[in-house]
Design an enzyme around this catalytic site. Structure first.
Site, PDB file in Angstrom:
ATOM      1  N   ARG A 155       0.818  -1.213   0.000  1.00 41.03           N
ATOM      2  CA  ARG A 155       0.000   0.000   0.000  1.00 41.03           C
ATOM      3  C   ARG A 155       0.847   1.257   0.000  1.00 41.03           C
ATOM      4  NH1 ARG A 155      -3.260  -2.937   3.770  1.00 41.03           N
ATOM      5  NH2 ARG A 155      -2.118  -1.927   5.465  1.00 41.03           N
ATOM      6  N   ASN A 202       4.055   2.555  -3.453  1.00 36.46           N
ATOM      7  CA  ASN A 202       3.774   3.365  -4.637  1.00 36.46           C
ATOM      8  C   ASN A 202       2.300   3.762  -4.592  1.00 36.46           C
ATOM      9  OD1 ASN A 202       3.494   4.536  -7.140  1.00 36.46           O
ATOM     10  ND2 ASN A 202       4.495   2.897  -8.273  1.00 36.46           N
ATOM     11  N   TYR A 217      -9.981  -2.513  -8.598  1.00 36.58           N
ATOM     12  CA  TYR A 217     -10.495  -3.276  -7.464  1.00 36.58           C
ATOM     13  C   TYR A 217     -11.962  -2.937  -7.194  1.00 36.58           C
ATOM     14  CZ  TYR A 217     -10.977  -5.037  -2.694  1.00 36.58           C
ATOM     15  OH  TYR A 217     -11.415  -5.681  -1.569  1.00 36.58           O
ATOM     16  N   SER A 239      -1.065  -6.529 -11.979  1.00 33.23           N
ATOM     17  CA  SER A 239       0.171  -5.799 -11.756  1.00 33.23           C
ATOM     18  C   SER A 239       1.392  -6.647 -12.109  1.00 33.23           C
ATOM     19  CB  SER A 239       0.245  -5.336 -10.298  1.00 33.23           C
ATOM     20  OG  SER A 239       1.428  -4.629 -10.043  1.00 33.23           O
ATOM     21  N   HIS A 291       4.268  -5.880 -15.054  1.00 34.60           N
ATOM     22  CA  HIS A 291       5.683  -5.832 -14.673  1.00 34.60           C
ATOM     23  C   HIS A 291       6.491  -6.807 -15.526  1.00 34.60           C
ATOM     24  CE1 HIS A 291       4.377  -3.605 -11.089  1.00 34.60           C
ATOM     25  NE2 HIS A 291       5.647  -3.306 -10.900  1.00 34.60           N
TER      26      HIS A 291
END
Length: 572
Positions: free
Chosen positions: A441, A444, A456, A477, A481
């Site tokens: 959390r 970033n 979400y 995510s 990446h």
């Protein structure tokens, strides 16, 4: 019959009470209470001299009573102190029980209010970055000076070793220029992506938003047609940058720049779309109602243009253009802004970006290349993997922190200053995290707020459970990446996806055990181990492809892990 000690004392006390009827009987009651109790009886008896009790003379009565009174006072003080301690313990126990109940109620309430708290965090207010405030402390500034001194030492060490080995220091500069080469191609691809975002995306969305009836206007396209057109445009935007990178054969850092910009623009466009579409649908409904009322003659026709002018759903292009360069992924029509641009702050942050980038480059060149550049030229074992992983933990952990400082502090603060963007809370004190939930959390906030607001919450709105929504966020995510790394390195070796998308999710559900210091140490330990594994395995795969060529087709060669299938690997 020989009188006992208690009989003698009772007789003397009764005589004294008869001789002095005005004497207070508190000592008498205290005496009998103490004598009949089992806690303070010994203390009272031992307070009287046994030699006096053997005599029966009248002159010893006053001495006896004086000693009894002193013993009773001592017993009284002991009794009061005992009761005070007992009441204090009882009070502390009740207070602790109430605090436990309060904490349990707060834990239950926090689960209900957690979403509201996160939503309130998306409200922009003028504030500084945390490191900006911490670096004003001279002790923290000393730590920064130490990092600078270590950088100077690494630069001198690397230059000296290279000069003694080959007689020149040009190899390091040549490697740096190669990693960041073909800048004209980078600018060309970036301009094309910006042109698509500003002209095609914004122009199309603005045209759709300002036409109340999908069957009106030059292009009579229904809503489903606009949706399919948007999906096709996003797919084209996803495919063009990696194809351009491969066609122009861009080096590593240049590829990272294009791919990071691609993902940033995708997130910006999606956030803008998520805000404008509900506005446009509401505006279309109002205009349709006004049109219907005008047709029936209930209101004048000029009211249509009035409603359309007052409730325009799509903002001006200047607001969208500002949003594209503002250091946030959450769209608003207005943001808190500073009074002026401090160009000295801009220059300082960009200079720190350059210095930190050099720091990361030299850390990799100095610690990683000497170990891995000859990989797969000779036989190697699993033991070599383990030894190299532990060797890379410290430099990889340092690169992790330096990368955070470069992007999330220096780079974003420089753009925030140029755009007069007043809210500089891009991260929190993630280095104090005692769990991976708080680390994810606080690490970033820019990306975290986007994922929570536009992904979400949408998954929760369509009925997906909280755990499945959380897992979906992690997988999304982790995919992007890994996508960035795979395209930049030209091979798919999903180490980051496994560590982040699988083990990262597992760490989210680990209960809090031990003290806060222990949990914080474990978080840092896992970060160091994970960073070392990433740097080690990606370096091994990169040099395995250089030193151990394969005979696979190009579409298979991307996915086949050369470091594992190379014939130089020995498992024993």
């Amino acid at each position: 019959m020989i009188p006992t000690m208690s009989d003698q004392l009772d007789h003397d006390l009764r005589n004294r009470h008869k001789n002095d009827p005005f004497e207070d009987d508190d000592d008498d009651r205290l005496f009998h209470t103490s004598m009949n109790g089992s806690v303070f009886a010994d203390q009272l008896i031992h307070g009287v001299d046994p030699g006096i009790l053997q005599g029966s003379e009248l002159n010893t009565c006053e001495i006896l009573m004086e000693q009894v009174r002193e013993a009773a006072e001592q017993a009284k003080e002991t009794f009061v102190a005992h009761m005070e301690n007992h009441l204090r313990d009882l009070k502390d126990t009740m207070k602790y029980g109430c605090s436990v109940k309060q904490d349990r109620r707060e834990d239950v309430d926090s689960k209900e209010k957690r979403k509201e708290t996160r939503v309130s965090e998306n409200q922009f207010v003028p504030r500084k970055s945390l490191l900006t405030e911490l670096l004003q402390n001279k002790n923290i500034q000393t730590v920064n000076n130490i990092f600078v001194a270590v950088l100077v030492v690494i630069i001198l060490n690397s230059a000296l070793l290279q000069y003694l080995r080959v007689g020149s220091v040009s190899e390091t500069f040549e490697l740096a220029f190669w990693c960041l080469g073909k800048i004209p191609h980078v600018l060309y691809i970036w301009c094309q992506m910006m042109l698509w975002t500003t002209a095609v995306f914004f122009g199309t969305l603005s045209y759709w938003a300002h036409h109340p009836d999908p069957s009106s206007g030059p292009m009579m396209i229904p809503h489903i047609g606009w949706l399919l057109l948007y999906i096709c445009g996003i797919l084209a935007f996803l495919m063009y940058p990696p194809c351009a990178i491969i066609i122009h054969n861009l080096p590593i850092l240049s590829s990272f720049i294009i791919l990071l910009e691609q993902v940033r623009l995708l997130m910006k466009m999606h956030a803008f779309l998520r805000i404008i579409v509900p506005r446009a649908l509401s505006w279309k409904q109002k205009v349709s109602g006004v049109n219907e009322a005008t047709t029936n003659g209930r209101i004048e026709s000029r009211s249509v243009s009035k409603v359309a002018g007052e409730h325009a759903p799509c903002p001006d292009f200047s607001l969208f253009l500002y949003y594209l360069f503002a250091p946030t992924l959450i769209y608003q029509d207005k943001y808190p802004m500073t009074d002026r641009i401090r160009w000295d702050v801009v220059r300082k942050n960009f200079f720190q970006c350059f210095v930190t980038g050099c720091y990361i480059f030299l850390m990799v060149v100095h610690f990683a290349l000497p170990v891995t550049e000859k990989f797969a030229q000779e036989h190697y074992t699993i033991r070599d993997f383990i030894r190299t992983t532990f060797t890379f933990m410290i430099p990889a952990g340092a690169c992790l922190f330096l990368g955070f400082y470069l992007i999330l502090h220096c780079w974003l603060n420089a753009w925030a200053e140029m755009m007069r963007f007043a809210d500089r809370l891009f991260y929190k004190d993630w280095w104090n995290s005692t769990s991976f939930a708080s680390y994810y959390r606080d690490w970033n906030l820019v990306v975290h707020n986007w994922l929570y607001t536009y992904f979400y919450k949408d998954l929760r709105a369509i009925g997906l459970g909280p755990k499945m929504s959380l897992i979906s966020v992690f997988l999304l995510s982790a995919f992007f990446h890994e996508y960035i790394i795979a395209v930049a390195l030209r091979f798919c070796y999903p180490v980051l996806f496994v560590l982040f998308g699988i083990f990262g999710v597992m760490f989210m559900f680990v209960p809090d055990l031990g003290s806060a210091n222990l949990r914080g140490t474990l978080v840092w330990l896992i970060l160091f181990i994970g960073s070392g594994i990433l740097l080690c395995l990606y370096s091994f795969e990169w040099f395995s492809r250089k030193n151990c060529p394969g005979d696979y087709e190009w579409y298979l060669d991307i996915f086949v892990p050369r470091s594992l299938v190379c014939n130089k690997l020995q498992f024993v």
